[in-house]
Design an enzyme around this catalytic site. Sequence first.
Site, mmCIF file in Angstrom:
data_model
loop_
_atom_site.group_PDB
_atom_site.id
_atom_site.type_symbol
_atom_site.label_atom_id
_atom_site.label_comp_id
_atom_site.label_asym_id
_atom_site.label_seq_id
_atom_site.Cartn_x
_atom_site.Cartn_y
_atom_site.Cartn_z
ATOM 1 N N TYR A 101 -85.816 83.314 -41.172
ATOM 2 C CA TYR A 101 -86.004 82.516 -42.377
ATOM 3 C C TYR A 101 -84.802 82.654 -43.307
ATOM 4 C CZ TYR A 101 -88.243 80.848 -46.701
ATOM 5 O OH TYR A 101 -88.548 80.169 -47.850
ATOM 6 N N SER A 144 -84.029 79.043 -50.954
ATOM 7 C CA SER A 144 -84.897 80.174 -51.286
ATOM 8 C C SER A 144 -84.041 81.280 -51.876
ATOM 9 C CB SER A 144 -85.600 80.696 -50.027
ATOM 10 O OG SER A 144 -86.222 81.945 -50.258
#
Length: 266
Positions: A165, A152
């Site tokens: 995350y 990401s």
Amino acid sequence: MADRRVVIVTGGAQGIGYACVRRFFNDGDNVVIADKDKEAGKQAADKLDASGEHVLFVPTDVSDKLSVHNLIAETLSKFGVIDVLVNNAGIIVKGGILDLNLKDFDKVLSVNLRGAFMVAQAVSKHMVSVLDDSDDRSGASRRPFSIINMSSVNAVVAISDILAYEVSKGGINQLTKGMALQLAPYGIRVNGVGPGSIKTDMLAGVAENQDALDMIHSRTPLGRIAHPDEVASVVAFLASTDASYITGECIYVDGGRLALNYVMAK
């Protein structure tokens, strides 16, 4: 097709994962959908191939070692080999350093990082065993094995309230590099893909919130949110022989976000 590759996509029932499943299936591959959501997984498999000849759904919790073992066993029982792994399964829980509890921190890392490690390790060992049995690690006849880990932009840039995350995706980038180095002598390539803002359930409410949409556009030079298929295209490229000399890298599908030092002018 005798030359169909066998591709496992974790978290393959929805979003980016399903876009990858659909892309590989349309490219003529056999695909295994590994997902914890049994209903969504079955629907995804039936939608693409109701006969079950070329698409297999295996209910999978990547954070559970026995479930991962079952995924590998069912895949090999059905198709006999694993050529490509797309390590895509992931979750997100809100919370920053002042309010994120340990249980939620562990939950995110157990899926996003520990789970990715367990699936990648199992698939890597299978790939190496196939190559060892063939006594051909790097020749032209060798199967072009490939592993793609889903990273990401948040492995690089931070948002204060998704700490777990971000930590997990930073770990994915290092997992990718370490795997790539150890598996390189076998000709097994390992790369990452780092999506930016993509039209998935995580951003479902953005389209109806103009302020949120403006914020995303302001940090995205291309000025739009991407479609999951645009991520799947990069995954498909990295899994192909067109990317035969690429390993240990992460390609960011972010519309220019990481290149931007300031927000875009309105």
